[in-house]
Design a protein around this motif. Structure first.
Motif, PDB file in Angstrom:
ATOM      1  N   CYS A   1       0.880  -1.201   0.144  1.00  0.00           N
ATOM      2  CA  CYS A   1      -0.115  -0.274  -0.056  1.00  0.00           C
ATOM      3  C   CYS A   1       0.819   1.430   0.149  1.00  0.00           C
ATOM      4  CB  CYS A   1      -0.863   0.110   1.332  1.00  0.00           C
ATOM      5  SG  CYS A   1      -1.988   1.520   1.271  1.00  0.00           S
ATOM      6  N   VAL A   2       1.846   1.310   0.851  1.00  0.00           N
ATOM      7  CA  VAL A   2       2.783   2.408   0.935  1.00  0.00           C
ATOM      8  C   VAL A   2       3.594   2.525  -0.527  1.00  0.00           C
ATOM      9  CG1 VAL A   2       4.983   3.208   1.862  1.00  0.00           C
ATOM     10  CG2 VAL A   2       3.107   2.161   3.384  1.00  0.00           C
ATOM     11  N   MET A   3       3.858   1.364  -1.136  1.00  0.00           N
ATOM     12  CA  MET A   3       4.528   1.327  -2.310  1.00  0.00           C
ATOM     13  C   MET A   3       3.696   2.044  -3.395  1.00  0.00           C
ATOM     14  SD  MET A   3       6.006  -1.821  -4.483  1.00  0.00           S
ATOM     15  CE  MET A   3       6.671  -2.769  -3.250  1.00  0.00           C
ATOM     16  N   CYS A   4       2.514   1.522  -3.375  1.00  0.00           N
ATOM     17  CA  CYS A   4       1.595   2.396  -4.322  1.00  0.00           C
ATOM     18  C   CYS A   4       1.358   3.928  -4.168  1.00  0.00           C
ATOM     19  CB  CYS A   4       0.076   1.627  -4.397  1.00  0.00           C
ATOM     20  SG  CYS A   4       0.264  -0.119  -4.715  1.00  0.00           S
ATOM     21  N   ASN A   5       1.242   4.398  -2.894  1.00  0.00           N
ATOM     22  CA  ASN A   5       1.264   5.574  -2.818  1.00  0.00           C
ATOM     23  C   ASN A   5       2.311   6.343  -3.012  1.00  0.00           C
ATOM     24  OD1 ASN A   5      -1.402   5.152  -1.859  1.00  0.00           O
ATOM     25  ND2 ASN A   5      -0.829   5.114   0.377  1.00  0.00           N
ATOM     26  N   CYS A   6       3.537   6.014  -2.855  1.00  0.00           N
ATOM     27  CA  CYS A   6       4.748   6.561  -2.953  1.00  0.00           C
ATOM     28  C   CYS A   6       5.132   6.689  -4.356  1.00  0.00           C
ATOM     29  CB  CYS A   6       5.919   5.867  -2.245  1.00  0.00           C
ATOM     30  SG  CYS A   6       5.905   6.379  -0.484  1.00  0.00           S
ATOM     31  N   THR A   7       4.674   5.901  -5.089  1.00  0.00           N
ATOM     32  CA  THR A   7       4.842   5.694  -6.766  1.00  0.00           C
ATOM     33  C   THR A   7       4.337   6.869  -7.226  1.00  0.00           C
ATOM     34  OG1 THR A   7       5.228   3.384  -6.828  1.00  0.00           O
ATOM     35  CG2 THR A   7       4.548   4.214  -8.800  1.00  0.00           C
ATOM     36  N   GLU A   8       2.822   6.944  -6.909  1.00  0.00           N
ATOM     37  CA  GLU A   8       2.073   7.936  -7.482  1.00  0.00           C
ATOM     38  C   GLU A   8       2.638   9.147  -6.894  1.00  0.00           C
ATOM     39  OE1 GLU A   8      -2.651   9.470  -7.175  1.00  0.00           O
ATOM     40  OE2 GLU A   8      -2.045   7.796  -6.216  1.00  0.00           O
ATOM     41  N   GLU A   9       2.900   9.519  -5.705  1.00  0.00           N
ATOM     42  CA  GLU A   9       3.623  10.679  -5.273  1.00  0.00           C
ATOM     43  C   GLU A   9       4.769  10.872  -6.192  1.00  0.00           C
ATOM     44  OE1 GLU A   9       2.913  12.161  -0.737  1.00  0.00           O
ATOM     45  OE2 GLU A   9       4.246  10.342  -0.879  1.00  0.00           O
ATOM     46  N   PHE A  10       5.669  10.026  -6.366  1.00  0.00           N
ATOM     47  CA  PHE A  10       6.836  10.335  -6.914  1.00  0.00           C
ATOM     48  C   PHE A  10       6.787  10.914  -8.289  1.00  0.00           C
ATOM     49  CE2 PHE A  10      10.868   9.433  -9.000  1.00  0.00           C
ATOM     50  CZ  PHE A  10      11.930   9.844  -8.233  1.00  0.00           C
ATOM     51  N   LEU A  11       5.853  10.227  -9.118  1.00  0.00           N
ATOM     52  CA  LEU A  11       5.720  10.260 -10.603  1.00  0.00           C
ATOM     53  C   LEU A  11       5.129  11.806 -10.588  1.00  0.00           C
ATOM     54  CD1 LEU A  11       4.285   6.960 -11.863  1.00  0.00           C
ATOM     55  CD2 LEU A  11       6.396   7.965 -12.284  1.00  0.00           C
ATOM     56  N   ASN A  12       4.259  12.297  -9.606  1.00  0.00           N
ATOM     57  CA  ASN A  12       3.567  13.683  -9.616  1.00  0.00           C
ATOM     58  C   ASN A  12       4.884  14.483  -9.277  1.00  0.00           C
ATOM     59  OD1 ASN A  12       1.129  12.721 -10.265  1.00  0.00           O
ATOM     60  ND2 ASN A  12       0.472  12.435  -8.240  1.00  0.00           N
ATOM     61  N   SER A  13       5.788  14.345  -8.783  1.00  0.00           N
ATOM     62  CA  SER A  13       6.681  15.112  -8.479  1.00  0.00           C
ATOM     63  C   SER A  13       7.960  15.123  -9.433  1.00  0.00           C
ATOM     64  CB  SER A  13       7.482  14.921  -6.869  1.00  0.00           C
ATOM     65  OG  SER A  13       6.551  14.719  -5.988  1.00  0.00           O
ATOM     66  N   ALA A  14       8.217  14.248 -10.046  1.00  0.00           N
ATOM     67  CA  ALA A  14       9.346  13.903 -10.837  1.00  0.00           C
ATOM     68  C   ALA A  14       9.348  14.780 -12.175  1.00  0.00           C
ATOM     69  CB  ALA A  14       9.742  12.424 -11.142  1.00  0.00           C
ATOM     70  N   ASN A  15      10.734  15.185 -12.488  1.00  0.00           N
ATOM     71  CA  ASN A  15      10.823  15.870 -13.807  1.00  0.00           C
ATOM     72  C   ASN A  15      11.931  14.905 -14.399  1.00  0.00           C
ATOM     73  OD1 ASN A  15      10.933  17.730 -15.758  1.00  0.00           O
ATOM     74  ND2 ASN A  15      12.619  19.079 -14.631  1.00  0.00           N
ATOM     75  N   PHE A  16      11.499  14.218 -15.426  1.00  0.00           N
ATOM     76  CA  PHE A  16      12.445  13.382 -15.892  1.00  0.00           C
ATOM     77  C   PHE A  16      13.056  14.022 -17.136  1.00  0.00           C
ATOM     78  CE2 PHE A  16       9.190  10.317 -14.225  1.00  0.00           C
ATOM     79  CZ  PHE A  16      10.148   9.585 -13.487  1.00  0.00           C
ATOM     80  N   ILE A  17      14.420  14.356 -16.803  1.00  0.00           N
ATOM     81  CA  ILE A  17      15.342  14.907 -17.998  1.00  0.00           C
ATOM     82  C   ILE A  17      16.809  14.523 -18.051  1.00  0.00           C
ATOM     83  CG2 ILE A  17      15.670  16.558 -16.363  1.00  0.00           C
ATOM     84  CD1 ILE A  17      15.871  18.841 -18.610  1.00  0.00           C
ATOM     85  N   ALA A  18      17.169  14.434 -19.407  1.00  0.00           N
ATOM     86  CA  ALA A  18      18.676  14.062 -19.400  1.00  0.00           C
ATOM     87  C   ALA A  18      19.345  14.763 -20.467  1.00  0.00           C
ATOM     88  CB  ALA A  18      18.461  12.383 -19.833  1.00  0.00           C
ATOM     89  N   CYS A  19      20.594  14.663 -20.545  1.00  0.00           N
ATOM     90  CA  CYS A  19      21.377  15.106 -21.611  1.00  0.00           C
ATOM     91  C   CYS A  19      22.550  14.282 -21.974  1.00  0.00           C
ATOM     92  CB  CYS A  19      22.072  16.600 -21.223  1.00  0.00           C
ATOM     93  SG  CYS A  19      23.144  16.394 -19.666  1.00  0.00           S
ATOM     94  N   TYR A  20      22.726  14.267 -23.242  1.00  0.00           N
ATOM     95  CA  TYR A  20      23.581  13.167 -23.803  1.00  0.00           C
ATOM     96  C   TYR A  20      24.612  13.549 -25.084  1.00  0.00           C
ATOM     97  CZ  TYR A  20      20.413  12.007 -27.177  1.00  0.00           C
ATOM     98  OH  TYR A  20      19.393  11.901 -28.399  1.00  0.00           O
ATOM     99  N   THR A  21      25.625  12.952 -25.419  1.00  0.00           N
ATOM    100  CA  THR A  21      26.170  13.199 -26.562  1.00  0.00           C
ATOM    101  C   THR A  21      27.089  12.081 -27.162  1.00  0.00           C
ATOM    102  OG1 THR A  21      27.667  14.779 -27.810  1.00  0.00           O
ATOM    103  CG2 THR A  21      28.458  14.174 -25.647  1.00  0.00           C
ATOM    104  N   LYS A  22      27.364  11.831 -28.022  1.00  0.00           N
ATOM    105  CA  LYS A  22      28.205  10.930 -28.650  1.00  0.00           C
ATOM    106  C   LYS A  22      29.751  11.149 -28.817  1.00  0.00           C
ATOM    107  CE  LYS A  22      27.652   9.275 -33.016  1.00  0.00           C
ATOM    108  NZ  LYS A  22      26.976   8.438 -34.053  1.00  0.00           N
ATOM    109  N   VAL A  23      30.744  10.504 -28.204  1.00  0.00           N
ATOM    110  CA  VAL A  23      31.994  10.530 -28.210  1.00  0.00           C
ATOM    111  C   VAL A  23      32.720   9.690 -28.979  1.00  0.00           C
ATOM    112  CG1 VAL A  23      31.891  12.313 -26.143  1.00  0.00           C
ATOM    113  CG2 VAL A  23      32.441   9.733 -26.068  1.00  0.00           C
ATOM    114  N   PRO A  24      34.029   9.936 -29.583  1.00  0.00           N
ATOM    115  CA  PRO A  24      34.656   8.621 -30.279  1.00  0.00           C
ATOM    116  C   PRO A  24      35.620   7.781 -29.001  1.00  0.00           C
ATOM    117  CG  PRO A  24      35.836  10.667 -30.400  1.00  0.00           C
ATOM    118  CD  PRO A  24      34.618  11.030 -29.861  1.00  0.00           C
ATOM    119  N   VAL A  25      35.785   6.553 -29.289  1.00  0.00           N
ATOM    120  CA  VAL A  25      36.412   5.944 -28.247  1.00  0.00           C
ATOM    121  C   VAL A  25      37.744   5.304 -28.721  1.00  0.00           C
ATOM    122  CG1 VAL A  25      36.338   3.541 -27.159  1.00  0.00           C
ATOM    123  CG2 VAL A  25      34.257   4.912 -27.095  1.00  0.00           C
ATOM    124  N   LYS A  26      38.667   5.353 -28.108  1.00  0.00           N
ATOM    125  CA  LYS A  26      40.105   5.060 -28.213  1.00  0.00           C
ATOM    126  C   LYS A  26      40.770   4.043 -27.109  1.00  0.00           C
ATOM    127  CE  LYS A  26      44.393   6.198 -30.359  1.00  0.00           C
ATOM    128  NZ  LYS A  26      45.591   7.416 -30.652  1.00  0.00           N
TER     129      LYS A  26
END
Length: 216
Positions: free
Chosen positions: A36-61
């Motif tokens: 029950c706590v897990m369900c409530n916390c999941t809903e709370e977390f998704l309402n609070s979260a801001n999913f954002i990322a940054c990335y780039t591609k680099v050569p490997v040597k």
């Protein structure tokens, strides 16, 4: 060029079984109260979260160390993971400061609620990173995500990745003096781009227990 990627909470699937594993429930089932706590916390977390990322591609040597252009590091583990790769993605992702504050608030309200919210956050950031992987070209050729602190890759590499991706400006993520990421549910990773299909079915080396994986 650094790319920015965002996802809505509706696009992130938090697996309750994975949250249970983070809580320490492997073969045993969660009790009703924890569920029950897990369900409530999941809903709370998704309402609070801001999913954002940054990335780039680099050569490997690979030559007396792993050279990624912005950093050269001696790491046998990373060298094995990136063997045969000419390029890699450098990734930083976060669930945002509001989710960070929710974990802190719930930890004050209730030890159980705080612990569950923390585990929900761990599952959420991994689900987000899995989604990012699938958005890359030919995801089946990508190596498992490899993060600083895993194997013999120094945790200090966090600094180089954060500075290189300008994470504070691009996604609001920074490091403390002790190399902890803020917001707390954040990830940095190196993702090799292989020339053959990935033999590993797991999402990342940090979560995998396969001792015989060719990329470990």
């Amino acid at each position: 060029m650094i790319q920015i990627l965002k996802s809505s909470a509706a696009e992130i699937n938090i697996d309750p079984e994975e949250v249970a594993v983070y809580l320490g429930y492997y073969s045993a089932k969660c009790d009703k109260t924890t569920n029950c706590v897990m369900c409530n916390c999941t809903e709370e977390f998704l309402n609070s979260a801001n999913f954002i990322a940054c990335y780039t591609k680099v050569p490997v040597k690979i030559d007396n160390g792993v050279d990624l252009g912005f950093i050269k590091v001696n790491s046998h583990s990373l060298e094995k993971n990136l063997a045969g790769c000419d390029y890699a993605y450098i990734l930083a992702a976060t669930t945002g400061i509001n989710a960070h504050r929710l974990i802190e608030k719930n930890s004050i309200i209730s030890p159980l609620k705080g612990m569950v919210t923390d585990c929900v956050g761990s599952a959420a950031i991994e689900a987000f990173c899995d989604k990012i992987n699938l958005s890359f070209e030919n995801p089946e050729f990508l190596r498992p995500r490899f993060s600083p602190g895993y194997g013999d890759l120094p945790l200090e590499c966090q600094k180089d990745i954060v500075e290189f991706l300008q994470t504070k400006k691009n996604i609001g993520m920074s490091l403390t003096e002790s190399l902890m990421m803020v917001p707390v549910k954040s990830v940095t990773a190196i993702i090799g781009i292989g020339k053959e299909k990935n033999k590993c079915k797991g999402p990342g080396c940090m979560k995998c227990s396969g001792e015989n994986c060719p990329y470990r």
